[in-house]
Write a protein that holds these residues in place. Structure first.
Motif, short mmCIF file in Angstrom:
data_model
loop_
_atom_site.label_atom_id
_atom_site.label_comp_id
_atom_site.label_asym_id
_atom_site.label_seq_id
_atom_site.Cartn_x
_atom_site.Cartn_y
_atom_site.Cartn_z
N MET A 1 37.24 32.08 38.67
CA MET A 1 38.74 32.01 38.27
C MET A 1 39.26 33.30 38.56
O MET A 1 38.83 34.39 38.19
CB MET A 1 38.60 31.58 36.71
N THR A 2 40.60 33.34 39.02
CA THR A 2 41.43 34.52 39.38
C THR A 2 42.37 34.75 38.20
O THR A 2 43.08 33.84 37.80
CB THR A 2 42.02 34.23 40.60
N THR A 3 42.39 35.86 37.79
CA THR A 3 43.47 36.09 36.80
C THR A 3 44.69 36.74 37.49
O THR A 3 44.82 37.90 38.02
CB THR A 3 42.76 37.28 35.90
N GLU A 4 45.86 36.24 37.59
CA GLU A 4 47.11 36.55 37.88
C GLU A 4 47.71 37.76 37.00
O GLU A 4 47.53 37.75 35.84
CB GLU A 4 47.98 35.53 38.11
N LEU A 5 48.12 38.65 37.74
CA LEU A 5 48.87 39.79 37.30
C LEU A 5 50.20 39.86 37.44
O LEU A 5 50.81 39.41 38.54
CB LEU A 5 48.08 41.09 38.07
N SER A 6 51.01 40.36 36.52
CA SER A 6 52.35 40.67 36.68
C SER A 6 52.59 41.53 37.64
O SER A 6 52.04 42.60 37.71
CB SER A 6 53.05 40.99 35.16
N ILE A 8 55.11 43.35 37.52
CA ILE A 8 55.81 44.49 36.88
C ILE A 8 54.62 45.40 36.40
O ILE A 8 54.96 46.69 36.59
CB ILE A 8 56.59 44.04 35.73
N VAL A 9 53.27 44.81 36.38
CA VAL A 9 52.40 45.61 35.79
C VAL A 9 51.70 46.08 36.90
O VAL A 9 50.82 47.24 36.87
CB VAL A 9 51.48 44.88 34.66
N SER A 10 51.18 45.45 37.95
CA SER A 10 50.55 45.66 39.10
C SER A 10 50.88 45.13 40.32
O SER A 10 51.62 44.35 40.46
CB SER A 10 49.15 45.06 38.87
N GLU A 11 50.56 46.23 41.53
CA GLU A 11 51.03 45.70 42.96
C GLU A 11 50.02 44.61 43.47
O GLU A 11 50.42 44.04 44.35
CB GLU A 11 51.09 46.93 43.52
N PHE A 12 49.13 44.26 42.62
CA PHE A 12 48.08 43.04 43.06
C PHE A 12 48.23 41.74 42.50
O PHE A 12 48.79 41.83 41.23
CB PHE A 12 46.88 43.61 42.86
N ALA A 13 48.09 40.85 43.12
CA ALA A 13 48.36 39.44 42.77
C ALA A 13 47.23 39.10 41.60
O ALA A 13 47.42 38.39 40.72
CB ALA A 13 48.31 38.37 43.75
N THR A 14 46.01 39.69 41.82
CA THR A 14 45.11 39.15 40.88
C THR A 14 44.15 40.33 40.45
O THR A 14 44.17 41.29 41.15
CB THR A 14 44.07 38.03 41.48
N ALA A 15 43.44 40.27 39.45
CA ALA A 15 42.55 41.26 38.73
C ALA A 15 41.44 41.44 40.05
O ALA A 15 41.26 42.52 40.21
CB ALA A 15 41.90 40.98 37.55
N GLU A 16 40.90 40.44 40.84
CA GLU A 16 39.88 40.46 41.70
C GLU A 16 40.47 41.42 42.94
O GLU A 16 39.53 42.25 43.40
CB GLU A 16 39.52 39.16 42.29
N GLU A 17 41.68 41.34 43.47
CA GLU A 17 42.43 41.94 44.56
C GLU A 17 42.31 43.44 43.86
O GLU A 17 42.12 44.34 44.67
CB GLU A 17 43.75 41.71 44.61
N ALA A 18 42.84 43.69 42.69
CA ALA A 18 42.92 45.12 42.37
C ALA A 18 41.51 45.74 42.18
O ALA A 18 41.44 46.89 42.76
CB ALA A 18 43.53 45.33 40.79
#
Length: 69
Positions: A1-6, A8-18
């Motif tokens: 499961m991917t966690t989407e990021l805001s 405003i908070v992150s330049e990445f779409a998901t925590a996995e990408e970060a």
């Protein structure tokens, strides 16, 4: 499961990408820190960069004279 990021908070779409980016960045830094080759002096790097800029500007100016718009 991917966690989407805001955005405003992150330049990445998901925590996995970060996390993947962070792992890639850490590996690049560690490789660089372990490199035993001598560094390139700042003045030399800046002179090379300026030569590239000058060549591009000259090429652009010459093409503008040939094909004025």
């Amino acid at each position: 499961m991917t966690t989407e990021l805001s955005p405003i908070v992150s330049e990445f779409a998901t925590a996995e990408e970060a996390q993947a980016y962070e792992a890639w960045k850490r590996a690049k830094i560690e490789k660089s820190m372990a490199d035993t080759r001598p560094g390139t002096p700042h003045d030399q790097v800046m002179a090379r960069a300026q030569a590239i800029i000058d060549a591009k500007q000259k090429k652009h100016a010459e093409s503008s004279l040939v094909n004025p718009s």
